[in-house]
Design a protein around this motif. Structure first.
Motif, PDB file in Angstrom:
ATOM      1  N   TYR A 219       7.473   6.585  -6.193  1.00  0.00           N
ATOM      2  CA  TYR A 219       6.288   6.382  -5.363  1.00  0.00           C
ATOM      3  C   TYR A 219       6.487   7.121  -4.041  1.00  0.00           C
ATOM      4  O   TYR A 219       7.563   7.050  -3.451  1.00  0.00           O
ATOM      5  CB  TYR A 219       6.072   4.899  -5.043  1.00  0.00           C
ATOM      6  CG  TYR A 219       5.631   4.080  -6.233  1.00  0.00           C
ATOM      7  CD1 TYR A 219       4.322   4.157  -6.709  1.00  0.00           C
ATOM      8  CD2 TYR A 219       6.521   3.230  -6.881  1.00  0.00           C
ATOM      9  CE1 TYR A 219       3.920   3.399  -7.801  1.00  0.00           C
ATOM     10  CE2 TYR A 219       6.125   2.474  -7.969  1.00  0.00           C
ATOM     11  CZ  TYR A 219       4.818   2.563  -8.426  1.00  0.00           C
ATOM     12  OH  TYR A 219       4.418   1.827  -9.504  1.00  0.00           O
ATOM     13  N   ARG A 262       1.044   6.434  -2.942  1.00  0.00           N
ATOM     14  CA  ARG A 262       0.378   5.207  -2.488  1.00  0.00           C
ATOM     15  C   ARG A 262       0.139   5.304  -0.988  1.00  0.00           C
ATOM     16  O   ARG A 262       1.018   5.761  -0.262  1.00  0.00           O
ATOM     17  CB  ARG A 262       1.252   3.983  -2.774  1.00  0.00           C
ATOM     18  CG  ARG A 262       1.315   3.583  -4.236  1.00  0.00           C
ATOM     19  CD  ARG A 262       0.012   2.969  -4.710  1.00  0.00           C
ATOM     20  NE  ARG A 262       0.062   2.627  -6.116  1.00  0.00           N
ATOM     21  CZ  ARG A 262       0.433   1.430  -6.589  1.00  0.00           C
ATOM     22  NH1 ARG A 262       0.803   0.481  -5.760  1.00  0.00           N
ATOM     23  NH2 ARG A 262       0.435   1.201  -7.880  1.00  0.00           N
ATOM     24  N   LEU A 263      -1.027   4.856  -0.565  1.00  0.00           N
ATOM     25  CA  LEU A 263      -1.366   4.956   0.859  1.00  0.00           C
ATOM     26  C   LEU A 263      -1.025   3.691   1.628  1.00  0.00           C
ATOM     27  O   LEU A 263      -1.299   2.583   1.156  1.00  0.00           O
ATOM     28  CB  LEU A 263      -2.860   5.229   1.019  1.00  0.00           C
ATOM     29  CG  LEU A 263      -3.361   6.643   0.719  1.00  0.00           C
ATOM     30  CD1 LEU A 263      -4.855   6.714   0.981  1.00  0.00           C
ATOM     31  CD2 LEU A 263      -2.618   7.684   1.545  1.00  0.00           C
ATOM     32  N   SER A 279       4.873  -3.801   1.148  1.00  0.00           N
ATOM     33  CA  SER A 279       3.537  -3.204   1.165  1.00  0.00           C
ATOM     34  C   SER A 279       3.210  -2.590  -0.198  1.00  0.00           C
ATOM     35  O   SER A 279       2.108  -2.759  -0.720  1.00  0.00           O
ATOM     36  CB  SER A 279       3.472  -2.159   2.276  1.00  0.00           C
ATOM     37  OG  SER A 279       2.188  -1.599   2.359  1.00  0.00           O
ATOM     38  N   LEU A 280       4.183  -1.880  -0.770  1.00  0.00           N
ATOM     39  CA  LEU A 280       3.973  -1.286  -2.102  1.00  0.00           C
ATOM     40  C   LEU A 280       3.716  -2.369  -3.149  1.00  0.00           C
ATOM     41  O   LEU A 280       3.032  -2.145  -4.137  1.00  0.00           O
ATOM     42  CB  LEU A 280       5.218  -0.496  -2.526  1.00  0.00           C
ATOM     43  CG  LEU A 280       5.251   0.991  -2.270  1.00  0.00           C
ATOM     44  CD1 LEU A 280       6.575   1.576  -2.749  1.00  0.00           C
ATOM     45  CD2 LEU A 280       4.098   1.710  -2.987  1.00  0.00           C
ATOM     46  N   GLU A 281       4.291  -3.540  -2.922  1.00  0.00           N
ATOM     47  CA  GLU A 281       4.076  -4.636  -3.871  1.00  0.00           C
ATOM     48  C   GLU A 281       2.737  -5.324  -3.635  1.00  0.00           C
ATOM     49  O   GLU A 281       2.391  -6.273  -4.328  1.00  0.00           O
ATOM     50  CB  GLU A 281       5.225  -5.656  -3.761  1.00  0.00           C
ATOM     51  CG  GLU A 281       6.550  -5.111  -4.289  1.00  0.00           C
ATOM     52  CD  GLU A 281       7.705  -6.105  -4.175  1.00  0.00           C
ATOM     53  OE1 GLU A 281       7.462  -7.281  -3.811  1.00  0.00           O
ATOM     54  OE2 GLU A 281       8.843  -5.698  -4.449  1.00  0.00           O
ATOM     55  N   GLY A 282       2.000  -4.860  -2.632  1.00  0.00           N
ATOM     56  CA  GLY A 282       0.660  -5.401  -2.381  1.00  0.00           C
ATOM     57  C   GLY A 282       0.648  -6.554  -1.405  1.00  0.00           C
ATOM     58  O   GLY A 282      -0.281  -7.360  -1.393  1.00  0.00           O
ATOM     59  N   PHE A 300      10.035  -4.572  -6.490  1.00  0.00           N
ATOM     60  CA  PHE A 300       9.879  -5.523  -7.599  1.00  0.00           C
ATOM     61  C   PHE A 300      11.233  -6.062  -8.068  1.00  0.00           C
ATOM     62  O   PHE A 300      11.436  -6.351  -9.250  1.00  0.00           O
ATOM     63  CB  PHE A 300       9.124  -4.882  -8.785  1.00  0.00           C
ATOM     64  CG  PHE A 300       7.743  -4.378  -8.426  1.00  0.00           C
ATOM     65  CD1 PHE A 300       6.736  -5.268  -8.070  1.00  0.00           C
ATOM     66  CD2 PHE A 300       7.451  -3.021  -8.425  1.00  0.00           C
ATOM     67  CE1 PHE A 300       5.464  -4.815  -7.728  1.00  0.00           C
ATOM     68  CE2 PHE A 300       6.192  -2.556  -8.084  1.00  0.00           C
ATOM     69  CZ  PHE A 300       5.187  -3.452  -7.734  1.00  0.00           C
TER      70      PHE A 300
ATOM     71  N   LYS B  21      -2.485  -2.092 -12.019  1.00  0.00           N
ATOM     72  CA  LYS B  21      -1.438  -1.282 -11.394  1.00  0.00           C
ATOM     73  C   LYS B  21      -0.395  -2.211 -10.793  1.00  0.00           C
ATOM     74  O   LYS B  21      -0.747  -3.250 -10.238  1.00  0.00           O
ATOM     75  CB  LYS B  21      -2.037  -0.490 -10.218  1.00  0.00           C
ATOM     76  CG  LYS B  21      -2.561   0.868 -10.546  1.00  0.00           C
ATOM     77  CD  LYS B  21      -3.136   1.450  -9.243  1.00  0.00           C
ATOM     78  CE  LYS B  21      -3.589   2.869  -9.421  1.00  0.00           C
ATOM     79  NZ  LYS B  21      -2.548   3.836  -9.579  1.00  0.00           N
ATOM     80  N   PRO B  22       0.875  -1.827 -10.796  1.00  0.00           N
ATOM     81  CA  PRO B  22       1.855  -2.630 -10.059  1.00  0.00           C
ATOM     82  C   PRO B  22       1.524  -2.598  -8.562  1.00  0.00           C
ATOM     83  O   PRO B  22       1.243  -1.532  -8.025  1.00  0.00           O
ATOM     84  CB  PRO B  22       3.192  -1.907 -10.320  1.00  0.00           C
ATOM     85  CG  PRO B  22       2.925  -0.943 -11.428  1.00  0.00           C
ATOM     86  CD  PRO B  22       1.471  -0.650 -11.443  1.00  0.00           C
ATOM     87  N   GLY B  23       1.528  -3.759  -7.926  1.00  0.00           N
ATOM     88  CA  GLY B  23       1.218  -3.809  -6.492  1.00  0.00           C
ATOM     89  C   GLY B  23      -0.193  -3.320  -6.212  1.00  0.00           C
ATOM     90  O   GLY B  23      -0.403  -2.448  -5.375  1.00  0.00           O
ATOM     91  N   LEU B  25      -2.926  -4.562  -4.841  1.00  0.00           N
ATOM     92  CA  LEU B  25      -3.837  -4.996  -3.776  1.00  0.00           C
ATOM     93  C   LEU B  25      -4.196  -3.895  -2.780  1.00  0.00           C
ATOM     94  O   LEU B  25      -5.376  -3.710  -2.461  1.00  0.00           O
ATOM     95  CB  LEU B  25      -3.275  -6.225  -3.049  1.00  0.00           C
ATOM     96  CG  LEU B  25      -4.192  -6.841  -1.991  1.00  0.00           C
ATOM     97  CD1 LEU B  25      -5.591  -7.126  -2.530  1.00  0.00           C
ATOM     98  CD2 LEU B  25      -3.589  -8.116  -1.433  1.00  0.00           C
ATOM     99  N   LEU B  26      -3.217  -3.147  -2.300  1.00  0.00           N
ATOM    100  CA  LEU B  26      -3.563  -2.100  -1.321  1.00  0.00           C
ATOM    101  C   LEU B  26      -4.452  -1.009  -1.925  1.00  0.00           C
ATOM    102  O   LEU B  26      -5.440  -0.619  -1.298  1.00  0.00           O
ATOM    103  CB  LEU B  26      -2.316  -1.514  -0.644  1.00  0.00           C
ATOM    104  CG  LEU B  26      -2.034  -2.157   0.722  1.00  0.00           C
ATOM    105  CD1 LEU B  26      -1.478  -3.550   0.595  1.00  0.00           C
ATOM    106  CD2 LEU B  26      -1.145  -1.291   1.579  1.00  0.00           C
ATOM    107  N   PRO B  27      -4.130  -0.499  -3.126  1.00  0.00           N
ATOM    108  CA  PRO B  27      -5.057   0.476  -3.719  1.00  0.00           C
ATOM    109  C   PRO B  27      -6.492  -0.065  -3.862  1.00  0.00           C
ATOM    110  O   PRO B  27      -7.457   0.662  -3.633  1.00  0.00           O
ATOM    111  CB  PRO B  27      -4.431   0.757  -5.097  1.00  0.00           C
ATOM    112  CG  PRO B  27      -2.968   0.511  -4.894  1.00  0.00           C
ATOM    113  CD  PRO B  27      -2.884  -0.610  -3.906  1.00  0.00           C
TER     114      PRO B  27
END
Lengths: 517, 158
Positions: A219, A262-263, A279-282, A300, B21-23, B25-27
């Protein structure tokens, strides 16, 4: 035969009008019935000359700059397509002393090629590193990187090979490569330049990292403030997939490597590696406790290599020319080259890639040509918003990780921001505290609360209130931040604050240096 | 402006397309903001449901990141750099000029809905300070004069 004209697509060049110049050149060529091929190259990094237009001639590439739309007709009139004389003519690009004095390893191609043209990349030594790596055993790839002496260019300067080795030796069904492209430090733009000007070198470096440690997914965590880099990376990744350089079977090796951009979303703290992974994990970008190290339990919960853009972009040349070749540049324990970024109040701002060891003074005057305003240089901040302010008396420090540490400063990502004598260092110290308060993730108390209290104490000091009480209070607070914070944001905010106080006490209303203690 | 009903459809389409997608939420939040212009609070339960998160978690993420907004932006968003390099080249006085000229502070939108003003901490254009970004366009060595002419150009385009 058509003439080849280069106009950079770098966002700094665009910010100075490169897109309009490119359009004007096309229009003027059509009007005159001249066939040209216009290539949007990366920037050479000589920003006071941007937009810098180059033409391919039988004698090599000739540069003109800074070119504005209003200069285009006269350039054609002077037959610039064949290197004709003109007031903006700079001569052979490669002979420009600013460029000629540099040692460009990581930035070897940047500015020469069309960034998103894979053939151009390959023609200019691209993918030689990967092709060597595919013939090597994983631990030999890691050894080459270890032998090169490469240390993390993001700022922490941790040996890249050791990090890779940990991930290689941690068994897991899934591992990750993360490129930290959240270049949030002010005064730094080398990551952006390489992503816009030579994105394949980053893709190649990440692919090598993946093959070396056994990671199949990469990523690139890119800051949202870089839309041009985003487009360039996505375009290059798509081409790399099409040509088999990425995918389930990289160049028929049977090894898989997938890559996705990823942004981020405007949080400075996400440049800290554990926050970046959250952040990458959301999630919110809250800093994690270490250990566990990301190399053992990262994204992860899997073993993860997290490297800065420039670290990864330096890997292809190491695998191409060997660890020894790279290690032979530099001084002491700082091996190889560092792409320095000259910014702020400086006449000749730009990218200067050099072996470690040059002094700050040489950089500021021989390359930078002194301040842009013509006034004396008062201070420079090296290493981003968490880097110390250095006064003139420290300008002879060589650019080397250990030499900077010895004067309680950091080299960081190699950003150098110059201030002339109109700068007020107490205001800058206040800004550092304010910035920390705005960007703190809030997990640890020293950073979350200390930064706000620090801003308030700085307000008191700037007002001149009770300095005998407030200066020791500021020092005490900085001590708490320094020793009690979870990560470098809180832990290093005292660097700019205390260096400003120590070197420029008069700006804090202290006229006797002894009172600053 | 997107109608409430079609907005819910849009949000539904985006979450369905990206939720695996993994993770994710941000996308998802980026895609919504790119399409709608902001992340309407009414969408939070929908996003939370699709990702099996609590509404608090989704709200926490939206409010953590400076870039995400929960109110509609003006027609143009001006990001003005506040970082050190821009300060060394007169960024602070440009900042007060811009605020006075637009009659708004950071994080505000002009009454006519034309401009939103946001601070940014570095655009990576530090060799050409002071810098700003309007929508996707980046500008370097910005002066009061070039700021005015840029705005005039934008208004003439409209």
């Amino acid at each position: 035969m058509s003439f080849v004209v280069y106009v950079p697509c770098d966002s700094s060049a665009i910010s100075l009008g490169a897109n309009r110049v490119a359009a004007a050149i096309i229009q003027e060529a059509q009007k005159r019935g001249i066939a040209i091929e216009l290539v949007r190259n990366g920037s050479r990094g000589l920003f006071w000359l941007e937009p810098m237009v180059e033409v391919e001639t039988s004698a090599g590439r000739i540069a003109y700059g800074p070119v504005q739309v209003t200069d285009v007709a006269s350039l054609f009139g002077a037959n610039f397509l064949e290197g004709g004389a003109h007031a903006l003519a700079l001569g052979h690009t490669e002979e420009l002393s600013y460029l000629k004095k540099q040692q460009r390893l990581t930035f070897a191609r940047c500015g020469k090629t069309d960034p998103v043209n894979l053939d151009d990349y390959i023609k200019n030594d691209g993918y030689c590193g990967l092709s060597n790596a595919l013939k090597m055993a994983p631990h030999d790839i890691v050894k080459a990187v270890t032998d090169s002496g490469l240390r993390g260019r993001g700022g922490a300067a941790f040996p890249t090979g050791i990090k890779w080795n940990t991930v290689l030796n941690t068994p897991s069904e899934q591992k990750y490569i993360i490129c930290n492209a959240d270049e949030g430090d002010s005064g730094t733009f080398s990551d952006r330049m390489i992503m816009e000007g030579d994105p394949f070198v980053l893709i190649e470096g990440m692919t090598i990292a993946g093959i070396a440690v056994g990671a199949t997914q990469g990523y690139i965590y890119l800051r949202v403030e870089y839309p041009h880099a985003h487009k360039a990376l996505n375009s290059a990744i798509e081409k790399a997939y099409e040509a088999g350089y990425l995918g389930d079977d990289v160049l028929g090796s049977g090894k898989a490597f997938h890559l996705e951009v990823r942004l981020g979303a405007g949080a400075y703290i996400c440049g800290e590696e554990t926050s970046l992974m959250e952040s990458l994990e959301g999630k919110r970008g809250l800093v994690r406790f270490k250990p566990p190290l990301p190399a053992i339990s990262g994204l992860f919960g899997k073993p993860t290599v997290v490297n800065n853009v420039i670290s990864l972009a330096s890997v292809p040349i190491i695998l191409d020319k060997g660890g020894d070749y790279y290690r032979d540049f530099g001084m002491g324990r700082s091996r190889g080259t560092l792409p320095l970024q000259l910014a702020g109040n400086i006449k000749q701002a730009g990218l200067v890639e050099l072996a470690f060891g040059i002094t700050l003074r040489e950089l500021l005057y021989d390359f930078g040509g002194g301040s842009a305003s013509g006034r004396p240089i008062k201070a420079v901040q090296v290493g981003g918003p968490l880097g110390a302010y250095l006064p003139e008396s420290q300008f002879d420090t060589p650019l080397d990780y250990e030499a900077f540490a010895a004067i309680w400063a950091v080299l960081g990502h190699g950003g150098v921001v110059v201030f002339d004598d109109t700068a007020d260092m107490a205001t800058m110290a206040r800004y550092s505290m304010e910035f920390c308060a705005i960007e703190s993730c809030g997990k640890c108390t020293p950073c979350r609360i200390g930064s706000t209290r620090g801003t308030e104490v700085m307000d008191e000091i700037i007002e001149g209130h009770d300095l005998s009480k407030n200066i020791p209070l500021l020092r005490d607070l900085c001590n708490t931040l320094l020793n009690g914070s979870l990560c470098a944001l809180g832990g290093m905010t005292p660097y700019p604050v205390l260096s400003a106080l120590n070197h420029f006490p008069e700006d804090f209303g202290i006229n006797d240096k002894a009172d600053a203690a | 402006m997107t109608e409430p009903h079609s907005m819910q459809v849009t949000v539904q389409e985006i979450t369905t397309a990206l939720k695996d997608k993994p993770g994710a939420l941000l996308p998802i939040l980026h895609a919504i903001q790119d399409t709608v212009g902001y992340i309407p609070t009414v969408c939070v339960p929908q996003i939370a449901g699709a990702l099996n998160l609590s509404r608090a978690e989704v709200h926490g993420v939206i409010s953590f990141y400076h870039y995400f907004r929960d109110t509609p932006p003006g027609k143009h968003t001006i990001h003005l750099c506040r970082a050190e390099s821009c300060q060394s080249m007169g960024g602070k006085s440009l900042e007060s000029y811009v605020k006075t000229k637009l009659g708004i502070d950071f994080h505000e939108t002009t009454a006519d809905g034309k401009y939103s003003l946001e601070p940014v901490y570095c655009l990576g254009n530090c060799a050409c300070s002071p810098a700003m970004q309007i929508d996707e366009e980046i500008y370097g060595r910005v002066s009061e004069k070039t700021f005015d002419s840029t705005l005039t150009d934008l208004e003439n385009l409209a």
